[in-house]
Design an enzyme around this catalytic site. Structure first.
Site, PDB file in Angstrom:
ATOM      1  N   HIS A 292      16.091 -14.822  16.395  1.00  0.00           N
ATOM      2  CA  HIS A 292      17.359 -15.548  16.523  1.00  0.00           C
ATOM      3  C   HIS A 292      18.450 -14.962  15.624  1.00  0.00           C
ATOM      4  CE1 HIS A 292      17.040 -18.857  19.270  1.00  0.00           C
ATOM      5  NE2 HIS A 292      16.088 -19.503  18.629  1.00  0.00           N
TER       6      HIS A 292
ATOM      7  N   GLY B 293       9.429 -27.256  16.040  1.00  0.00           N
ATOM      8  CA  GLY B 293       8.601 -26.199  15.462  1.00  0.00           C
ATOM      9  C   GLY B 293       9.218 -25.569  14.225  1.00  0.00           C
ATOM     10  N   ALA B 294      10.476 -25.161  14.352  1.00  0.00           N
ATOM     11  CA  ALA B 294      11.120 -24.453  13.249  1.00  0.00           C
ATOM     12  C   ALA B 294      12.608 -24.320  13.563  1.00  0.00           C
ATOM     13  CB  ALA B 294      10.509 -23.068  13.099  1.00  0.00           C
ATOM     14  N   MET B 295      13.360 -23.826  12.570  1.00  0.00           N
ATOM     15  CA  MET B 295      14.805 -23.704  12.761  1.00  0.00           C
ATOM     16  C   MET B 295      15.317 -22.422  12.117  1.00  0.00           C
ATOM     17  SD  MET B 295      17.575 -24.932  13.977  1.00  0.00           S
ATOM     18  CE  MET B 295      19.088 -24.005  13.790  1.00  0.00           C
ATOM     19  N   GLU B 296      16.151 -21.732  12.886  1.00  0.00           N
ATOM     20  CA  GLU B 296      16.571 -20.374  12.521  1.00  0.00           C
ATOM     21  C   GLU B 296      17.785 -20.295  11.598  1.00  0.00           C
ATOM     22  OE1 GLU B 296      16.873 -21.765  15.648  1.00  0.00           O
ATOM     23  OE2 GLU B 296      18.736 -21.128  16.621  1.00  0.00           O
ATOM     24  N   ASN B 297      18.031 -21.296  10.739  1.00  0.00           N
ATOM     25  CA  ASN B 297      19.185 -21.263   9.838  1.00  0.00           C
ATOM     26  C   ASN B 297      19.351 -19.874   9.222  1.00  0.00           C
ATOM     27  OD1 ASN B 297      19.104 -24.242   9.961  1.00  0.00           O
ATOM     28  ND2 ASN B 297      17.242 -23.918   8.780  1.00  0.00           N
TER      29      ASN B 297
ATOM     30  N   HIS C 134       9.983 -15.709  16.694  1.00  0.00           N
ATOM     31  CA  HIS C 134      11.066 -16.355  17.445  1.00  0.00           C
ATOM     32  C   HIS C 134      12.253 -16.644  16.521  1.00  0.00           C
ATOM     33  CE1 HIS C 134      12.698 -19.077  20.626  1.00  0.00           C
ATOM     34  NE2 HIS C 134      13.202 -19.694  19.567  1.00  0.00           N
ATOM     35  N   GLU C 135      11.979 -17.273  15.393  1.00  0.00           N
ATOM     36  CA  GLU C 135      13.087 -17.633  14.491  1.00  0.00           C
ATOM     37  C   GLU C 135      13.739 -16.377  13.924  1.00  0.00           C
ATOM     38  OE1 GLU C 135      13.837 -20.567  14.971  1.00  0.00           O
ATOM     39  OE2 GLU C 135      11.897 -21.252  15.714  1.00  0.00           O
TER      40      GLU C 135
ATOM     41  N   GLU D 120      18.307 -19.398  23.583  1.00  0.00           N
ATOM     42  CA  GLU D 120      16.898 -19.812  23.615  1.00  0.00           C
ATOM     43  C   GLU D 120      16.091 -19.063  24.677  1.00  0.00           C
ATOM     44  OE1 GLU D 120      15.663 -21.073  21.216  1.00  0.00           O
ATOM     45  OE2 GLU D 120      17.252 -22.185  20.214  1.00  0.00           O
TER      46      GLU D 120
HETATM   47  N1  B3K Z   1      16.864 -23.789  17.551  1.00  0.00           N
HETATM   48  C1  B3K Z   1      15.805 -24.654  17.123  1.00  0.00           C
HETATM   49  C2  B3K Z   1      15.687 -25.896  17.913  1.00  0.00           C
HETATM   50  C3  B3K Z   1      16.593 -26.969  17.508  1.00  0.00           C
HETATM   51  C4  B3K Z   1      16.255 -28.245  18.230  1.00  0.00           C
HETATM   52  C5  B3K Z   1      17.244 -29.322  17.969  1.00  0.00           C
HETATM   53  N2  B3K Z   1      16.818 -30.560  18.544  1.00  0.00           N
HETATM   54  C6  B3K Z   1      14.490 -23.959  17.097  1.00  0.00           C
HETATM   55  C7  B3K Z   1      14.347 -22.813  17.998  1.00  0.00           C
HETATM   56  O1  B3K Z   1      14.449 -22.878  19.199  1.00  0.00           O
HETATM   57  O2  B3K Z   1      14.145 -21.743  17.484  1.00  0.00           O
HETATM   58 ZN    ZN Z   2      14.816 -20.862  19.530  1.00  0.00          ZN
END
Ligand code: B3K
Ligand code: ZN
Length: 864
Positions: free
Chosen positions: A298, A258-262, A294-295, A317
């Site tokens: 994080h 879905g997305a990534m919280e970099n 959600h992101e 998570e």
């Molecule tokens: N932390 C990422 C998920 C990464 C999945 C890697 N296979 C997105 C999330 O849970 O917000």
């Molecule tokens: Zn997450």
């Protein structure tokens, strides 16, 4: 490639730390150069060499304290640097090939843009590093690209930019917050940009930037507004403020999840950013807001406080899912949110826990970490956090969270650290409760009830039992908060004599607990697990009358909905056992009354009119004959629609669509209307309603509602063809169309899917397309996926063999339904295992698929 499982118990602190990272990335489609300068310090007394992780890297140069260093060894996945120094600077230059990176981990090209995905272990595909979450470093990153990539982004704040003599340009970014490498991100491309600002509670101005594909700007406003709502909510509810000057979100088309919280630079699947009335459904809008939140959340639960090792994934998570669920409930409505999440638990998490992949929310061993981003870690993890919240109450929960941040800001910690912070701030003994972190499986709660007429005493015994799971034979009693009401047929509430039920909550912390209620009325009905107070199954031997009493009188709206679900389940079971059986007219008339009574409560009504899915029905059954269960369900749905036609039609006609607006009332009305339409469409005389809605819809929710309803009608193909014409240019909308085709139980479905996989908009390299077409078939076309001749299983397997070679992560997701053979009858089981064996025997199988397939085949069905 190591197929060896890593164990949680084997954790060792890192032998070296890396305090600063200076990265220079010179972009090139097939030969990107990455220079990494690391400040490294040995930890503790030892003389071990430095072992860095790497994957598909070409080493160009290695220097130690500025001098060429030749004392090293390279293996497929490591670079071992021999040195006795305790503190030194390492210069590593590597070359990588983003264009041919189809696994979408590390640095890759999405459409025309470069982007990264590093969680869980993707950073090692960019450069040699200590790729583990407990190594935290301060990053300074210079991105160099040519004029086709005017936007060069990385984490933190921009500190420098300029032109190079060779015509390229660069931007340098500095992120002052030490972070693990899985939070590193880089994006380069030419996007449309939406800008806004947010003023934090303490008065700091934050620049918000949203990057979308050229021409999609209008579809980004909702996401940006959602971000601002999330920022405000986190300040108000948890006292948490954003901590950098800039927050960026980039939407890309090729993304594994879905997305990534970099840190400071979220990268999103465009599906969870782009939304406008014409092309996005209400559900899409909801998901955009939820994933954006959600992101963002994080940033504290995940980034400021991160995980010590990947076994602790639920620390960030489960907690962040809980936070986004609370946010969504506040932004929309608590009841429909709760029902949505319970459906996920029942359809997917219970199934996972009953399969070979069963694991506690904190897993004990892992071969491929990407396989553990599961409904158990995420959704059951969130249920566990919700139980903390239920047990402690919102104030104490908040105190516990404050204490967690006070103790651990800037650290990489464990689930035990979280529990300890909660425990100390609230002075509550949570040691027994902590077992939820180590025990897998779904507890079953049973209730036995007998009535001593003479004494006027009702005896209740509440017990718990967790079946052995694939990973754990021994189970012990959990600490289960059971929300409970005891009511009679008029809705009057009763208290237990022992006072075990406090504020409607009973703690079931032993194998069984007994309590009594004094009353001469025979008709006492226990109402269990209000608001789904624990991730459990309930066995409550209530008859239809008892279920209707709950529906009519229980205080808890979730229980009322759930009683209806149980009632439908009972009816379907009757038809499953005997196809010639009929549902009694008394039931139809009770249902008719029930529906009529809720006609002004469209939220509850809309949910109550959803018949349990095939997947949900599977959770309470074993040895399932798929076709028979699907027929029983269809028979029930048809009879439901026929017998309740007039009451449904009246409500349908009374719902005023009005002009489109996305707000809670309008969403509830559209939902109820479309749920009813899907039922009505089962009678031929109502097909015109479907056509009319399709023709006049001015929004995607109603267009898609009509299309979905048409799945049972003769106009399906015709409407689908129109829809395709209308939306041929928009792949995110076509995904909905692919999914509708894939879930159609036609006899020639396999040929249709093969044909669709040659559609100009389809590409095996794009995970959204693959999930829509192949994933939807495997997960939701139960009738044809489970065709008795095994053709559905073989079809999916053939596809997975091809997909695995390019994107193992997505292949390992889609294999899930095939690994859950345990619930089905022998004929299904052997056909499913035959395909799993084909996968396992395939040479070059990824470790992602290997882990799930080998576990599934090794599963001893006698164990559960
Ligand atoms: N932390 C990422 C998920 C990464 C999945 C890697 N296979 C997105 C999330 O849970 O917000
Ligand atoms: Zn997450």
């Amino acid at each position: 490639m190591s197929l060896q499982a890593k164990k949680r118990a084997d954790y060792q602190p890192p032998a070296f730390l890396i305090s600063t990272v200076k990265l220079t990335v010179k972009l090139h489609p097939t030969a990107t150069r990455v220079v990494s300068i690391l400040s490294i310090t040995r930890q503790g007394e030892h003389s071990a060499p430095l072992v860095l992780d790497g994957n598909k890297l070409t080493l160009i140069a290695l220097k130690l304290n500025g001098e060429a260093h030749t004392d090293y060894e390279e293996s497929e996945n490591t670079l071992t640097v021999n040195t006795q120094r305790d503190s030194f600077e390492l210069y590593i230059e590597t070359e990588i090939d983003p264009q041919n990176n189809k696994a979408l981990e590390g640095l890759y090209l999405s459409g025309g843009a470069y982007c990264t995905q590093c969680e869980a272990e993707g950073f090692r595909r960019i450069t040699y590093f200590l790729d583990r979450p407990d190594v935290l470093s301060v990053y300074t990153v210079t991105v160099i690209g040519d004029s086709r990539f005017p936007m060069l982004l990385s984490n933190g704040n921009p500190i420098d930019k300029g032109e190079n003599a060779d015509g390229t340009h660069y931007v340098t970014w500095h992120d002052p917050h030490p972070k693990p490498c899985y939070l590193f991100a880089l994006v380069a491309g030419d996007f449309d940009l939406l800008c806004d600002t947010f003023i934090t509670a303490s008065g700091k101005q934050v620049a918000l930037e949203l990057y979308v594909d050229k021409g999609k700007k209008d579809q980004g406003h909702f996401a940006l507004a959602s971000l601002k709502r999330a920022m405000k909510w986190d300040e108000e509810v948890f006292g948490l403020e954003y901590d950098l000057d800039i927050y960026m979100i980039v939407a890309v088309d090729f993304f594994n999840m879905g997305a990534m919280e970099n840190k400071g630079l979220n990268i999103f699947n465009s599906k969870f950013v782009l939304a406008e009335q014409a092309s996005a459904t209400d559900e899409d809008f909801f998901n955009v807001e939820a994933v954006i939140a959600h992101e963002y959340f994080h940033n504290w639960t995940g980034n400021r406080v991160t995980c010590r090792d990947w076994f602790q994934l639920s620390l960030k998570e489960g907690l962040t899912v809980f936070r986004d669920q609370q946010f969504s409930a506040d932004m929309t409505s608590a009841l429909s949110n709760r029902i949505k999440h319970v459906r996920v638990m029942r359809e997917h998490q219970f199934a996972e826990d009953a399969s070979a992949m069963s694991h506690p929310i904190r897993p004990e061993e892992v071969i491929e970490m990407n396989n553990f981003y599961t409904v158990t870690v995420y959704d059951k993890g969130a249920e566990v956090i919700r139980m903390f919240h239920t047990l402690l109450g919102p104030e104490k929960f908040r105190q516990g969270m404050d204490e967690y941040f006070r103790r651990h800001d800037g650290q990489a910690v464990t689930c035990d650290d979280f529990i300890a912070a909660m425990q100390s701030a609230t002075e509550t003994d949570l040691s027994h409760f902590a077992r939820w972190y180590s025990q897998s499986g779904t507890p079953q709660i049973r209730l036995a009830h007998n009535f001593d007429k003479e004494q006027g005493v009702h005896n209740f015994t509440l017990s718990q039992y967790t079946k052995p799971t694939a990973d754990q034979k021994e189970k012990t009693a959990l600490y289960i908060p059971v929300a409970i009401e005891i009511i009679d047929h008029t809705g009057k509430q009763y208290q237990d004599e022992q006072g075990l039920i406090k504020d409607g909550l009973l703690i079931l912390d032993k194998p069984e607990i007994t309590f009594t209620v004094s009353s001469h009325t025979e008709q006492l009905t226990p109402v269990l697990l209000g608001n789904f107070s624990a991730p459990s199954k309930v066995e409550n031997p209530l008859d239809i009358k008892g279920l209707l009493t709950i529906f009519t009188h229980a205080h808890d709206a979730f229980n009322r909905w759930d009683a209806m679900q149980s009632l439908y389940d009972r009816c379907i079971e009757t038809l499953y056992q005997d196809t010639t059986a009929e549902i009694s007219p008394a039931i139809w008339s009770s249902l008719s009354q029930a529906i009529e009574s809720e006609k002004n409560n469209l939220e509850l009504l809309g949910e109550c009119l959803v018949i349990p899915s095939f997947e949900t029905l599977c959770q309470s059954r074993e040895n399932i004959e798929v076709a028979r269960l699907i027929n029983a369900r269809n028979q029930f749905c048809d009879a439901f629609a026929a017998n309740l036609n007039s009451v449904l039609l009246n409500i349908f006609k009374g719902i005023d669509g009005g002009t489109y607006v996305y707000n809670q009332d309008a969403v509830i009305s559209r939902r109820c209307k479309n749920v009813i339409l899907a039922l009505l469409a089962r009678s031929a005389e109502n097909v015109s309603l479907v056509e009319t809605q399709f023709k006049h819809a001015d929004n995607m929710t109603d267009s898609l509602g009509a299309l979905r309803a048409s799945q049972h009608t003769c106009v399906f193909e015709q409407l689908m063809a129109k829809f395709e014409q209308q939306w041929a240019h928009d792949p995110l909308v076509l995904d909905k169309w692919f999914a509708l085709h894939a879930t159609q139980p036609n006899d020639n479905i396999l040929a249709t899917i093969t044909m669709l996989s040659e559609h100009p908009q389809f590409s095996m390299g794009n995970p959204n397309r693959v999930r829509s077409l192949i994933g939807s078939f495997a997960f939701y076309n139960s009738e044809k996926f489970h065709a008795l001749d095994g053709s559905g299983y073989k079809f999916v397997t053939d596809y997975l063999l091809k997909l695995d070679a390019i994107n193992p992560q997505v292949a390992a997701r889609i294999v899930t339904p095939l690994t859950q053979w345990q619930r089905f009858s022998e004929t299904h089981q052997s056909a499913m295992k035959q395909q799993l064996a084909r996968l396992l025997n395939h040479s070059g199988l990824s470790k992602d698929l290997f882990e799930k397939v080998s576990k599934s085949l090794a599963y001893d069905s006698a164990s559960s």
